[in-house]
Design a protein around this motif. Sequence first.
Motif, PDB file in Angstrom:
ATOM      1  N   GLU A 171       3.683   5.127  -1.315  1.00 35.71           N
ATOM      2  CA  GLU A 171       3.522   3.709  -1.614  1.00 35.71           C
ATOM      3  C   GLU A 171       4.875   3.191  -2.070  1.00 35.71           C
ATOM      4  O   GLU A 171       5.487   3.746  -2.995  1.00 35.71           O
ATOM      5  CB  GLU A 171       2.498   3.507  -2.730  1.00 35.71           C
ATOM      6  CG  GLU A 171       1.104   3.940  -2.359  1.00 35.71           C
ATOM      7  CD  GLU A 171       0.139   3.901  -3.532  1.00 35.71           C
ATOM      8  OE1 GLU A 171      -1.072   3.943  -3.266  1.00 35.71           O
ATOM      9  OE2 GLU A 171       0.592   3.849  -4.706  1.00 35.71           O
ATOM     10  N   THR A 172       5.356   2.136  -1.432  1.00 32.24           N
ATOM     11  CA  THR A 172       6.697   1.639  -1.732  1.00 32.24           C
ATOM     12  C   THR A 172       6.845   0.183  -1.321  1.00 32.24           C
ATOM     13  O   THR A 172       6.087  -0.318  -0.482  1.00 32.24           O
ATOM     14  CB  THR A 172       7.770   2.499  -1.029  1.00 32.24           C
ATOM     15  OG1 THR A 172       9.071   2.009  -1.370  1.00 32.24           O
ATOM     16  CG2 THR A 172       7.597   2.493   0.477  1.00 32.24           C
ATOM     17  N   ASP A 173       7.857  -0.453  -1.900  1.00 35.91           N
ATOM     18  CA  ASP A 173       8.201  -1.807  -1.473  1.00 35.91           C
ATOM     19  C   ASP A 173       9.281  -1.788  -0.392  1.00 35.91           C
ATOM     20  O   ASP A 173       9.685  -2.829   0.106  1.00 35.91           O
ATOM     21  CB  ASP A 173       8.638  -2.657  -2.668  1.00 35.91           C
ATOM     22  CG  ASP A 173       9.885  -2.140  -3.375  1.00 35.91           C
ATOM     23  OD1 ASP A 173      10.353  -1.016  -3.056  1.00 35.91           O
ATOM     24  OD2 ASP A 173      10.381  -2.848  -4.273  1.00 35.91           O
ATOM     25  N   GLU A 179      10.729  -1.265   3.316  1.00 40.14           N
ATOM     26  CA  GLU A 179      10.232  -1.359   4.690  1.00 40.14           C
ATOM     27  C   GLU A 179      11.393  -1.238   5.666  1.00 40.14           C
ATOM     28  O   GLU A 179      12.546  -1.429   5.303  1.00 40.14           O
ATOM     29  CB  GLU A 179       9.524  -2.699   4.906  1.00 40.14           C
ATOM     30  CG  GLU A 179       8.307  -2.921   4.040  1.00 40.14           C
ATOM     31  CD  GLU A 179       7.709  -4.315   4.235  1.00 40.14           C
ATOM     32  OE1 GLU A 179       8.221  -5.093   5.056  1.00 40.14           O
ATOM     33  OE2 GLU A 179       6.724  -4.617   3.543  1.00 40.14           O
ATOM     34  N   GLU A 204      -1.340  -3.790  -5.853  1.00 39.70           N
ATOM     35  CA  GLU A 204      -0.960  -4.901  -6.750  1.00 39.70           C
ATOM     36  C   GLU A 204      -1.566  -4.754  -8.101  1.00 39.70           C
ATOM     37  O   GLU A 204      -2.475  -4.082  -8.374  1.00 39.70           O
ATOM     38  CB  GLU A 204      -1.410  -6.207  -6.114  1.00 39.70           C
ATOM     39  CG  GLU A 204      -0.632  -6.448  -4.841  1.00 39.70           C
ATOM     40  CD  GLU A 204      -0.871  -7.828  -4.266  1.00 39.70           C
ATOM     41  OE1 GLU A 204      -1.154  -8.739  -5.054  1.00 39.70           O
ATOM     42  OE2 GLU A 204      -0.776  -7.954  -3.059  1.00 39.70           O
ATOM     43  N   SER A 251       5.323   4.641   5.157  1.00 44.42           N
ATOM     44  CA  SER A 251       5.270   3.826   3.947  1.00 44.42           C
ATOM     45  C   SER A 251       3.929   3.095   3.898  1.00 44.42           C
ATOM     46  O   SER A 251       3.403   2.663   4.919  1.00 44.42           O
ATOM     47  CB  SER A 251       6.413   2.828   3.914  1.00 44.42           C
ATOM     48  OG  SER A 251       6.304   1.898   4.965  1.00 44.42           O
ATOM     49  N   LEU A 252       3.420   2.986   2.693  1.00 46.35           N
ATOM     50  CA  LEU A 252       2.222   2.214   2.418  1.00 46.35           C
ATOM     51  C   LEU A 252       2.568   1.163   1.378  1.00 46.35           C
ATOM     52  O   LEU A 252       3.442   1.401   0.526  1.00 46.35           O
ATOM     53  CB  LEU A 252       1.103   3.116   1.875  1.00 46.35           C
ATOM     54  CG  LEU A 252       0.611   4.230   2.782  1.00 46.35           C
ATOM     55  CD1 LEU A 252      -0.381   5.127   2.031  1.00 46.35           C
ATOM     56  CD2 LEU A 252      -0.032   3.663   4.027  1.00 46.35           C
ATOM     57  N   PRO A 253       1.911   0.010   1.423  1.00 44.89           N
ATOM     58  CA  PRO A 253       2.228  -1.005   0.424  1.00 44.89           C
ATOM     59  C   PRO A 253       1.836  -0.545  -0.984  1.00 44.89           C
ATOM     60  O   PRO A 253       0.838   0.171  -1.150  1.00 44.89           O
ATOM     61  CB  PRO A 253       1.410  -2.226   0.852  1.00 44.89           C
ATOM     62  CG  PRO A 253       0.455  -1.753   1.893  1.00 44.89           C
ATOM     63  CD  PRO A 253       0.904  -0.416   2.373  1.00 44.89           C
ATOM     64  N   LEU A 254       2.613  -0.956  -1.946  1.00 43.70           N
ATOM     65  CA  LEU A 254       2.273  -0.673  -3.339  1.00 43.70           C
ATOM     66  C   LEU A 254       1.016  -1.467  -3.713  1.00 43.70           C
ATOM     67  O   LEU A 254       0.892  -2.633  -3.327  1.00 43.70           O
ATOM     68  CB  LEU A 254       3.411  -1.080  -4.266  1.00 43.70           C
ATOM     69  CG  LEU A 254       4.602  -0.148  -4.336  1.00 43.70           C
ATOM     70  CD1 LEU A 254       5.783  -0.833  -5.011  1.00 43.70           C
ATOM     71  CD2 LEU A 254       4.237   1.118  -5.102  1.00 43.70           C
ATOM     72  N   THR A 274       3.352  10.424   2.992  1.00 40.72           N
ATOM     73  CA  THR A 274       3.155   8.982   2.815  1.00 40.72           C
ATOM     74  C   THR A 274       3.594   8.648   1.395  1.00 40.72           C
ATOM     75  O   THR A 274       3.478   9.460   0.481  1.00 40.72           O
ATOM     76  CB  THR A 274       1.685   8.550   3.007  1.00 40.72           C
ATOM     77  OG1 THR A 274       0.880   9.191   2.021  1.00 40.72           O
ATOM     78  CG2 THR A 274       1.179   8.875   4.391  1.00 40.72           C
TER      79      THR A 274
END
Length: 152
Positions: free
Chosen positions: A109-111, A113, A152, A147-150, A107
């Motif tokens: 964390e990334t922008d 998609e 904030e 992918s997981l969201p970065l 996994t």
Amino acid sequence: MPTVPFSVASRGTGVAQDVTVQGEHEHHFSSDTYPAFGGADAAPSPLAYTLGALTSCNQISAQLVAKDLDIRVGEFTFTARGDLDPSVFVGGVEGNANFDAVTVEATVETDAEGERFDRFVAELERRCPVTQLFRRSGLDYTSTWKSLPLPE
């Protein structure tokens, strides 16, 4: 681009070994193996190190590819499993002493998609020397990337 040499020196007795990674900064690590293979399990086995090399090389490759594709990445998590039939290694039977299969679950964390993330993964695996060692060895290699969201 010129080649970059990687070099180690090692010394040991029985199945235990101390390894020195040579270069500008020396690094040291030890290896041993499970009692079933004649060791004391006092340090990771060389096979565990290969799986660790695989996950860490993927992460390094991902950083290089992310920069090239203008993708932001954060934290990575990996699990890697190698399935080994020890009958060649331990018992000396004819066959292949390699892992039968290696599975990686990752996994990041990334922008990135969708297709952009798929391209990122394909490129980092293409460029990762350790992934290529495993894939080209003929074993059953499987990887799953999520992918997981970065944050904030």
